[in-house]
Design a protein around this motif. Structure first.
Motif, PDB file in Angstrom:
ATOM      1  N   ALA A 175       0.429  -1.487  -0.087  1.00 49.68           N
ATOM      2  CA  ALA A 175       0.146  -0.167  -0.401  1.00 49.68           C
ATOM      3  C   ALA A 175       0.932   0.912  -0.202  1.00 49.68           C
ATOM      4  N   ILE A 176       1.904   1.307   0.637  1.00 49.56           N
ATOM      5  CA  ILE A 176       3.029   2.258   0.273  1.00 49.56           C
ATOM      6  C   ILE A 176       3.330   2.862  -0.756  1.00 49.56           C
ATOM      7  N   ALA A 177       3.602   1.871  -1.216  1.00 46.02           N
ATOM      8  CA  ALA A 177       4.403   0.935  -2.753  1.00 46.02           C
ATOM      9  C   ALA A 177       3.275   2.202  -3.740  1.00 46.02           C
ATOM     10  N   TRP A 178       1.948   2.050  -3.135  1.00 46.60           N
ATOM     11  CA  TRP A 178       1.126   2.410  -4.506  1.00 46.60           C
ATOM     12  C   TRP A 178       1.368   3.785  -4.309  1.00 46.60           C
ATOM     13  N   TYR A 179       0.754   4.286  -2.824  1.00 40.67           N
ATOM     14  CA  TYR A 179       1.177   5.553  -2.387  1.00 40.67           C
ATOM     15  C   TYR A 179       2.201   6.467  -2.885  1.00 40.67           C
ATOM     16  N   GLU A 180       3.095   6.011  -2.749  1.00 39.27           N
ATOM     17  CA  GLU A 180       4.339   6.857  -3.449  1.00 39.27           C
ATOM     18  C   GLU A 180       4.371   6.881  -4.533  1.00 39.27           C
ATOM     19  N   ALA A 181       3.984   5.383  -5.531  1.00 39.20           N
ATOM     20  CA  ALA A 181       3.878   5.952  -6.642  1.00 39.20           C
ATOM     21  C   ALA A 181       2.750   6.344  -7.158  1.00 39.20           C
ATOM     22  N   VAL A 182       1.339   6.771  -7.029  1.00 38.50           N
ATOM     23  CA  VAL A 182       1.011   7.640  -6.865  1.00 38.50           C
ATOM     24  C   VAL A 182       1.750   9.742  -6.917  1.00 38.50           C
ATOM     25  N   LEU A 183       2.604   9.520  -6.054  1.00 39.36           N
ATOM     26  CA  LEU A 183       2.950  10.969  -5.451  1.00 39.36           C
ATOM     27  C   LEU A 183       4.067  11.181  -6.854  1.00 39.36           C
ATOM     28  N   GLY A 184       4.217  10.021  -7.379  1.00 41.43           N
ATOM     29  CA  GLY A 184       5.116   9.980  -8.006  1.00 41.43           C
ATOM     30  C   GLY A 184       6.423   9.779  -7.619  1.00 41.43           C
ATOM     31  N   ASP A 185       7.063   9.419  -7.204  1.00 39.10           N
ATOM     32  CA  ASP A 185       7.920   7.795  -6.837  1.00 39.10           C
ATOM     33  C   ASP A 185       8.431   7.386  -6.992  1.00 39.10           C
ATOM     34  N   TYR A 186       8.594   6.640  -8.382  1.00 37.76           N
ATOM     35  CA  TYR A 186       8.442   5.593  -9.010  1.00 37.76           C
ATOM     36  C   TYR A 186       9.602   4.635  -8.534  1.00 37.76           C
ATOM     37  N   GLY A 187      10.602   5.490  -8.123  1.00 40.00           N
ATOM     38  CA  GLY A 187      12.030   4.704  -7.252  1.00 40.00           C
ATOM     39  C   GLY A 187      11.521   3.925  -6.451  1.00 40.00           C
ATOM     40  N   LYS A 188      11.282   4.883  -5.460  1.00 42.22           N
ATOM     41  CA  LYS A 188      10.476   4.347  -3.954  1.00 42.22           C
ATOM     42  C   LYS A 188       9.443   3.733  -3.941  1.00 42.22           C
ATOM     43  N   ALA A 189       8.292   3.782  -4.817  1.00 43.39           N
ATOM     44  CA  ALA A 189       7.349   2.585  -5.044  1.00 43.39           C
ATOM     45  C   ALA A 189       7.973   1.640  -5.503  1.00 43.39           C
ATOM     46  N   MET A 190       8.909   1.091  -6.658  1.00 48.91           N
ATOM     47  CA  MET A 190       9.473   0.194  -7.555  1.00 48.91           C
ATOM     48  C   MET A 190      10.282  -0.560  -5.629  1.00 48.91           C
ATOM     49  N   THR A 191      11.187  -0.086  -4.869  1.00 51.76           N
ATOM     50  CA  THR A 191      11.630  -0.393  -3.886  1.00 51.76           C
ATOM     51  C   THR A 191      10.472  -0.853  -3.279  1.00 51.76           C
ATOM     52  N   ASN A 192       9.632  -0.169  -2.658  1.00 52.48           N
ATOM     53  CA  ASN A 192       8.786  -1.037  -1.113  1.00 52.48           C
ATOM     54  C   ASN A 192       7.723  -2.316  -2.356  1.00 52.48           C
ATOM     55  N   ALA A 193       7.372  -2.175  -3.155  1.00 53.49           N
ATOM     56  CA  ALA A 193       6.959  -2.703  -3.582  1.00 53.49           C
ATOM     57  C   ALA A 193       7.479  -4.336  -4.064  1.00 53.49           C
ATOM     58  N   LEU A 194       9.166  -4.265  -4.355  1.00 55.05           N
ATOM     59  CA  LEU A 194       9.988  -5.640  -4.421  1.00 55.05           C
ATOM     60  C   LEU A 194      10.156  -5.792  -2.865  1.00 55.05           C
ATOM     61  N   ARG A 195      10.319  -5.538  -1.945  1.00 61.67           N
ATOM     62  CA  ARG A 195       9.979  -5.684  -0.561  1.00 61.67           C
ATOM     63  C   ARG A 195       8.144  -6.260  -0.253  1.00 61.67           C
TER      64      ARG A 195
END
Length: 996
Positions: free
Chosen positions: A842-862
């Motif tokens: 969920a955190i990864a998705w919210y980061e992606a919505v905010l445009g921080d796709y790098g963080k989103a990728m990292t947290n999605a992989l975790r």
């Protein structure tokens, strides 16, 4: 003790007459005496004494009457002593009398002896016995009781028995040339039945036989005028023959010759049928006309064209000449009581009479007579033989010989035979012609399976009327103007009659008899009846819904009757075999047998294999029976026990379903009580769990409501909690919200803080999916407060994660991340691996919505790494992580990787039945295809997504369909999915965030 009901109701002990109490109590005694061969239910007593308007205390009054009668009949006799007259039996009462104690049973015994003597060709002895039987009558049955009670069909039936017996006695008297013993009875009954042609024809012959030719002619003239004035018809052939006998001074009529032995000129043509003697020429009066026994066709018949075409296609094939066709055809028409089987059969028969020049035979076999007096096949065969001209002296002995003669007479003929209201195939078989060219129509409330299997019958189960045909029926009865003037009232009437022709006819008759009544008033009466049958009381037994249903109910075995009553307690629109077994506390093999008995009698419909449904009016009838027969004392405990068992059944099956659909325990399931008694459905995997929910979805909502009404609210909130994962996957969010509101009210009523907390949480998640964000947030905050007070870390974590998801839907993404990180900490404290993975995703998705796709990728992989540590790899929650990765890849321009991740997510979601998130991933995959210029692929997956969302989330479906109309792209080449659309409509990466 001696009792009398063939006249005033009386009772004696030795030579002392007893006082049976006030008029209502006497009516109760009369009903018991008139029903001496069976128990009388309390419901029937109430209906007899008060009709449509019983007082609230009616059942208690009936019990007081029973006690008072016991004190009169059994003074000082202990409750359980032997020798009691009034017994409690079958949910009602029975008066234990025999032939020596009751005039009605003595009358029937003498009548049976008389019929036997008649069959033995001894009319003189038969006449003597008939006279003894009729001498027991001292007026109308149950004379003197209140008019309301006296109108009950059971008393009319007794008067009908008297009338039939007088006719039989008259036949015996005429055959032996002694009319005096029956003349007074004939004259008395003729005055009360002025249009009964068979009765008057016998009276005319009896008068002539006693030398009263002038009075005989006057009697004929009187009924001829009355028939013309009242009915607009000419006298029947039987009346005309009696009149001719008087005119020709014939004093002793003789039976006519069989049709098989005479040609049209009266000379002998064919040889007599085997087993019969050719009558002497001097014994012949006139040959009988060809039989034409069909009842009149219903004037306002509408619809049923498909069924009529189905039957007409199966008519016997006629050759070019006038002889019989090449086949005999049997059509067996089945269906529930009141659905119009006889009406359809008669309608079809009248349409094709010209194809059967040798006549039509009809008999009502009374297969479902309320008193069990189904017609003996031998009686029906004899009736047909007499209609074909066979005199009693030529009638062979025994059913087998009579049936053989019947088949012989129909050989080489084209005859239509209508066998109405058959009980079973055994009653029908002796009445089937053996030759080609005949048509047999059979109606029955039972499924005549053996006749279909072994006799080649064509089965037709008659369904309810469509709304269109029901309206046309009312137009035919009430007129187009009256129906058109109040369309809303007509719609209500049609709906509450449930497409049952009998119910529509009763309501139409009420409207016709009260032409000034607005139809809206009649519709209001139906609504005020509130699911009872009070508004469907007919004018007599054949037009009263309760009575007509009762004819089928009273043929059931005791166990099937109990199940029929118990099924009315089940709240859902239909019921499965396992739930029915739980309700009745019967094993699967036995319950299937009982359900089959109910479907054979059309008291229950098996719409799909293993799924059974009541007609609304049959449910109301079963519920009335249940309240009357099972609603007191120990029986009330049985009713409550039945409801507990069936609720436990659903709760235990829902628990098994939750374990299969949520093996990681995302939704913490309440543990069923060890006292739960229901047997769950055996579910093997997630697919079978989803299939079970699909079948039971509407039932479960009603079950939850019923559990609250029955004071079993704990079942309601637990059931709602267990069904959370499956509701989310299927997308039935309105049902989910309704169920959680029921759960919340139940838990609050029980003052159960755990139940209240879970219900608030479930309702908050359902409201968020329905886009009711303020309401969702309010419920989730209530849940969070309760979980904090309970010290439930896991409950707090689930609720905070759900709150985060609501926040991001309302553009508060940073706050959503903060709330979800708090949830992640609580999951770590609780050691809840699945929750940690869901929160991280969920955190990864919210980061992606905010445009921080790098963080989103990292947290999605975790998140994906955590999912893979669990045993449910490939489950829907891992699919959400792949969807988040795909979304991030897409916005980083890695379209090929995005496609691969989306396809992987879609496969997992589809496998697990998660239709909503599958639609989300499909919609986003379409965006990725469009970004690469593959417009055809984009449109294909958008169309798939829109089709799924049309049932689940119409606003989102409309947005997806808009993409199919245009191919608008943003300046950077990414499809026009704005930040808002990606946030509000995307659930795949966060559905775990809103599930518990």
């Amino acid at each position: 003790m001696h009792f009398a009901v063939l006249g005033p109701v009386r009772a004696w002990r030795a030579d002392v007459e007893l006082r049976l109490g006030p008029p209502q109590q006497q009516a109760f005694a009369a009903l018991l005496l008139a029903s001496a061969d069976r128990p009388v239910t309390i419901a029937e007593v109430v209906d007899t004494l008060w009709g449509q308007d019983p007082p609230p205390s009616a059942v208690n009054v009936v019990r007081r009457y029973a006690g008072a009668l016991r004190r009169v009949l059994e003074p000082g006799l202990p409750r359980m002593a032997a020798g009691r007259w009034l017994l409690r039996e079958g949910g009602g009462y029975r008066l234990d009398v025999d032939v020596s104690a009751l005039d009605l049973l003595r009358f029937r015994d003498l009548r049976t002896q008389a019929r036997a003597a008649d069959q033995a060709d001894d009319p003189a002895y038969a006449l003597e016995l008939y006279a003894q039987a009729l001498a027991l009558w001292r007026g109308h049955a149950a004379a003197g009781i209140p008019v309301q009670a006296r109108s009950h069909p059971v008393f009319a039936g007794l008067d009908g028995e008297r009338l039939a017996t007088v006719k039989e006695a008259a036949d015996a008297a005429l055959r032996c040339g002694r009319a005096e013993p029956v003349l007074a009875q004939l004259q008395g009954l003729a005055d009360g039945h002025p249009l009964d042609e068979p009765l008057h024809s016998r009276l005319i012959r009896a008068l002539a036989l006693t030398g009263q030719q002038a009075q005989a002619l006057e009697t004929y003239q009187k009924i001829r005028v009355l028939l013309a004035e009242e009915l607009g018809v000419e006298p029947s052939s039987e009346l005309l023959a009696a009149h001719r006998e008087v005119l020709s001074a014939r004093s002793a009529p003789t039976p006519p010759a069989p049709l098989a032995a005479l040609d049209s000129d009266g000379s002998t043509g064919r040889a007599a049928a085997p087993g019969t003697a050719s009558p002497a020429r001097d014994d012949l009066l006139v040959p009988l006309p060809r039989p034409a026994q069909l009842p009149a066709a219903y004037e306002h018949f509408v619809g049923r064209e498909a069924e009529i075409d189905h039957m007409l296609r199966r008519l016997p094939v006629a050759p070019d000449h006038d002889g019989p066709g090449t086949t005999m055809v049997i059509n067996a028409i089945g269906g529930m009581a009141g659905v119009g089987k006889t009406t359809l059969a008669v309608q079809v028969a009248h349409r094709v009479t010209d194809r059967f020049p040798d006549g039509q035979l009809y008999v009502n076999l009374r297969g479902f007579d309320l008193h069990g007096a189904a017609m003996d096949p031998a009686e029906a065969v004899r009736g047909f033989l007499e209609a074909l001209g066979v005199g009693r002296k030529q009638m062979p002995d025994g059913l087998e010989a009579q049936a053989a003669l019947y088949r012989s007479l129909l050989a080489d003929r084209r005859v239509l035979v209508l066998l109405d209201n058959a009980r079973d195939a055994g009653q029908v078989r002796p009445l089937l012609p053996g030759a080609a060219g005949c048509l047999v129509l059979i109606t029955s409330r039972n499924q005549l399976t053996s006749l279909v299997v072994a006799g080649g019958a064509h089965p037709l189960t008659l369904d309810l009327l469509s709304a269109k045909d029901a309206r046309q029926s009312l137009v035919g009865r009430l007129g187009a103007d009256r129906v058109a003037a109040e369309p809303a009232a007509v719609d209500t009437i049609i709906s509450l009659c449930g497409g049952l022709p009998l119910a529509l006819s009763i309501i139409a008759a009420r409207a016709l008899m009260n032409p000034t009544f607005p139809l809206s008033g009649i519709a209001a009466e139906l609504m005020e009846a509130n699911g009872s049958l009070d508004a469907f009381d007919g004018l007599d037994a054949t037009t009263d819904v309760r009575t007509v249903f009762g004819w089928s109910y009273h043929t059931l075995t005791g166990e099937a009757a109990r199940l029929f009553r118990l099924l009315s307690l089940h709240p859902g629109p239909d019921i499965g075999t396992h739930a029915a077994g739980a309700l009745a506390d019967r094993p699967p093999a036995r319950i299937r047998s009982l359900l089959a008995e109910l479907t054979r009698t059309h008291l229950l419909t098996e719409e799909d294999p293993g799924r059974y449904r009541f007609h609304d009016l049959l449910r109301a009838y079963a519920n009335e029976l249940s309240r009357a027969e099972d609603g007191d004392g120990d029986h009330e405990e049985e009713r409550r026990g039945a409801m507990c068992r069936v609720l436990d059944h659903y709760l235990l099956t829902a628990h098994a379903s939750a374990s299969l659909l949520d093996p990681a325990g995302v939704f913490p399931s309440p543990t069923p009580s060890p006292e739960a008694t229901g047997i769950p459905v055996a579910l093997e995997d997630a697919e079978s769990a989803l299939s079970w929910f699909s079948r039971e979805r509407l039932v479960l909502l009603e079950v939850a409501r019923q559990s609250v009404d029955d004071g079993l609210g704990g079942h309601a909130w637990q059931l709602a909690r267990l069904l959370d994962p499956v509701h989310e996957r299927f997308g039935h969010w309105h049902d989910w919200a309704d169920l959680q509101r029921i759960a919340l009210a139940a838990a609050q009523q029980l003052a159960d803080p755990v139940g209240v907390a879970h219900a608030h949480g479930g309702l908050g998640r359902a409201c968020s999916l329905l886009r009711r964000y303020p309401e969702a947030e309010d419920h989730l905050h209530h849940a969070l407060s309760l979980f904090e007070a309970l010290g439930d870390d896991l409950g707090q974590a689930h609720t905070r994660r759900a709150l985060g998801w609501v926040m991001t839907r309302t553009e508060r993404h940073v706050e959503a991340i903060r709330q979800t990180r708090h949830a992640l900490d609580l999951y770590r404290i609780a050691g809840h691996l699945s929750g940690q993975a869901d929160a991280m995703n969920a955190i990864a998705w919210y980061e992606a919505v905010l445009g921080d796709y790098g963080k989103a990728m990292t947290n999605a992989l975790r998140s994906l790494s955590l999912y893979r540590q669990m045993s449910d790899q490939g489950g829907p929650h891992e699919a959400n992580a792949w969807d988040t990765l795909a979304y991030a890849h897409h916005h980083l321009g890695n379209f090929r990787r995005a496609q691969a991740c989306y396809l992987r997510a879609i496969g997992m979601l589809r496998k697990n039945g998660d239709r909503y998130n599958e639609a989300g991933s499909l919609a986003r995959l379409g965006d990725t295809y469009a970004a690469t210029g593959d417009d055809a692929a984009a449109r294909a997956v958008w169309a798939q997504a829109a089709d799924i969302l049309a049932e689940i989330d119409p606003p989102w479906a409309a947005e997806v369909r808009a993409k199919l109309q245009t191919s608008a792209f943003s300046d950077n080449g990414v499809p026009g999915v704005t930040s808002h659309s990606g946030d509000v409509l995307r659930v795949g990466g966060t559905s775990a965030a809103m599930t518990e």
